[in-house]
Design an enzyme around this catalytic site. Structure first.
Site, mmCIF file in Angstrom:
data_model
loop_
_atom_site.group_PDB
_atom_site.id
_atom_site.type_symbol
_atom_site.label_atom_id
_atom_site.label_comp_id
_atom_site.label_asym_id
_atom_site.label_seq_id
_atom_site.Cartn_x
_atom_site.Cartn_y
_atom_site.Cartn_z
ATOM 1 N N MET A 30 -16.866 59.788 -41.977
ATOM 2 C CA MET A 30 -16.347 60.824 -41.081
ATOM 3 C C MET A 30 -15.553 60.159 -39.957
ATOM 4 O O MET A 30 -15.352 60.747 -38.894
ATOM 5 C CB MET A 30 -17.491 61.665 -40.512
ATOM 6 C CG MET A 30 -18.249 62.409 -41.621
ATOM 7 S SD MET A 30 -19.066 63.908 -41.059
ATOM 8 C CE MET A 30 -20.180 63.259 -39.843
ATOM 9 N N ALA A 32 -14.674 57.375 -36.855
ATOM 10 C CA ALA A 32 -15.401 56.721 -35.754
ATOM 11 C C ALA A 32 -16.104 55.480 -36.309
ATOM 12 O O ALA A 32 -17.315 55.289 -36.134
ATOM 13 C CB ALA A 32 -16.380 57.689 -35.078
ATOM 14 N N LEU A 33 -15.325 54.660 -36.979
ATOM 15 C CA LEU A 33 -15.889 53.557 -37.757
ATOM 16 C C LEU A 33 -16.465 52.455 -36.866
ATOM 17 O O LEU A 33 -15.927 52.157 -35.807
ATOM 18 C CB LEU A 33 -14.797 52.968 -38.668
ATOM 19 C CG LEU A 33 -14.141 53.965 -39.630
ATOM 20 C CD1 LEU A 33 -13.112 53.252 -40.516
ATOM 21 C CD2 LEU A 33 -15.166 54.695 -40.489
ATOM 22 N N HIS A 37 -19.915 50.736 -41.089
ATOM 23 C CA HIS A 37 -18.891 51.108 -42.077
ATOM 24 C C HIS A 37 -18.203 49.853 -42.624
ATOM 25 O O HIS A 37 -17.889 49.771 -43.807
ATOM 26 C CB HIS A 37 -17.840 52.015 -41.431
ATOM 27 C CG HIS A 37 -18.361 53.331 -40.955
ATOM 28 N ND1 HIS A 37 -18.502 53.628 -39.621
ATOM 29 C CD2 HIS A 37 -18.786 54.417 -41.634
ATOM 30 C CE1 HIS A 37 -18.987 54.845 -39.487
ATOM 31 N NE2 HIS A 37 -19.170 55.354 -40.692
ATOM 32 N N SER A 185 -24.345 53.523 -35.180
ATOM 33 C CA SER A 185 -24.059 54.929 -35.491
ATOM 34 C C SER A 185 -22.832 55.349 -34.701
ATOM 35 O O SER A 185 -22.640 54.899 -33.561
ATOM 36 C CB SER A 185 -25.256 55.790 -35.070
ATOM 37 O OG SER A 185 -24.871 57.139 -34.951
HETATM 38 O O1 PAF Z 1 -22.529 59.667 -43.923
HETATM 39 C C1 PAF Z 1 -21.500 60.265 -43.560
HETATM 40 O O2 PAF Z 1 -20.694 59.787 -42.783
HETATM 41 C C2 PAF Z 1 -21.227 61.653 -44.120
HETATM 42 O O3 PAF Z 1 -22.397 62.389 -44.254
HETATM 43 C C3 PAF Z 1 -20.431 61.635 -45.438
HETATM 44 C C4 PAF Z 1 -21.218 60.957 -46.551
HETATM 45 C C5 PAF Z 1 -19.116 60.920 -45.226
HETATM 46 C C6 PAF Z 1 -20.143 63.065 -45.888
HETATM 47 O O4 PAF Z 1 -19.396 63.755 -44.952
#
Ligand code: PAF
Length: 283
Positions: A30, A32-33, A37, A185
């Site tokens: 989603m 905001a890495l 990530h 997070s």
């Molecule tokens: O984990 C996340 O960032 C979200 O739940 C995902 C898997 C990208 C689905 O929107």
């Protein structure tokens, strides 16, 4: 890195890159890495010929009083990280592209979707399962990468993949932590310095459970008791759930000898954080 905004553009971009026996890896996000990530992107790069990522703040997985509107959107910085990690194609669609007017199909992974975060956030996992299934259909990856930090999400997606016979492997990568233990997070950026310090009781409580389990304690009630005492040191941290469950069914276990997931969610000020550890089976 090619940026595709529409489903057809994404399909064309992948078709032109995928040749016989190429493996496509997908890292759904989603945005905001952060370094959590990054670890997924690196795992994908190590295992796949083509790495695709997606950035989509999925409205379907947010409840009416949750943080959809203020969820951090940092597209330029995210693209810099994706470029640095040698992502080939980014899918960054609009909400209208993903959910055109009248879209009414939702994937509901009965049972598992109502546990842990699903109990506190009704409908959340229907939203997650629906967007992930759509991304799997659009990208058709051989492997998709997710973080262990979202352990309940992993359980829901594993069950979905199994039940729908989706031809994709789920690769689950370890939680990445700050030096002081806080699980990374996108929501950590909401925390004030005071709240960030208070939030450390969560990883500390999980570490304690891990240590006690390693020393031979397998009674879930006693492990939870020890954890609760640690969290109680920060009265500003309000536990949403603290449970010891089977990692696949998310149902509570009384004894952890066969392995278990110790999971916690708490409100620190206005921010809801989650974290967990997996206790290995005792051999
Ligand atoms: O984990 C996340 O960032 C979200 O739940 C995902 C898997 C990208 C689905 O929107």
């Amino acid at each position: 890195m090619h940026i595709a905004r529409t489903i057809s553009e994404m399909r064309v971009a992948l078709r032109s890159r995928r040749v016989l026996n190429h493996t496509v890896g997908l890292v759904p996000t989603m945005g905001a890495l952060h370094d959590g990530h990054r670890s997924l992107l690196q795992a994908a790069r190590a295992r796949c010929d083509i790495v695709a990522a997606s950035i989509f703040v999925n409205p379907l997985q947010f409840g009416p009083n949750e943080d959809f509107a203020r969820y951090p959107r940092t597209f330029e910085a995210d693209c810099r990280m994706l470029e640095a990690e040698r992502v080939d194609v980014l899918f960054a669609p609009s909400a209208e592209e993903i959910y055109p007017a009248g879209a009414s199909t939702v994937i509901c992974v009965e049972g598992v979707r109502d546990r842990l975060d699903g109990a506190s956030r009704p409908g959340h996992f229907d939203g997650v399962a629906t967007i992930v299934a759509k991304l799997f259909h659009i990208v058709q990856p051989e492997i998709a990468f997710f973080g262990q930090k979202d352990a309940a999400q992993v359980a829901v997606l594993r069950r979905m993949v199994r039940d729908l016979n989706l031809p994709v492997e789920l690769a689950v990568c370890p939680t990445v932590r700050e030096a002081d233990g806080l699980a990374m997070s996108s929501r950590n950026r909401y925390l004030s310095p005071d709240e960030r310090r208070q939030a450390l009781v969560l990883s500390r409580a999980l570490q304690t459970a891990e240590t006690l389990a390693r020393r031979g304690e397998s009674n879930a009630a006693r492990l939870l008791d020890a954890m609760r005492k640690i969290v109680a040191a920060e009265p500003a941290v309000k536990i949403d759930y603290m449970e010891i469950v089977d990692a696949h069914t998310l149902l509570p276990v009384e004894d952890t000898q066969a392995g278990a997931l110790v999971a916690v969610a708490a409100h620190v000020g206005a921010t809801r954080l989650i974290d967990n550890v997996l206790l290995p089976p005792v051999v």
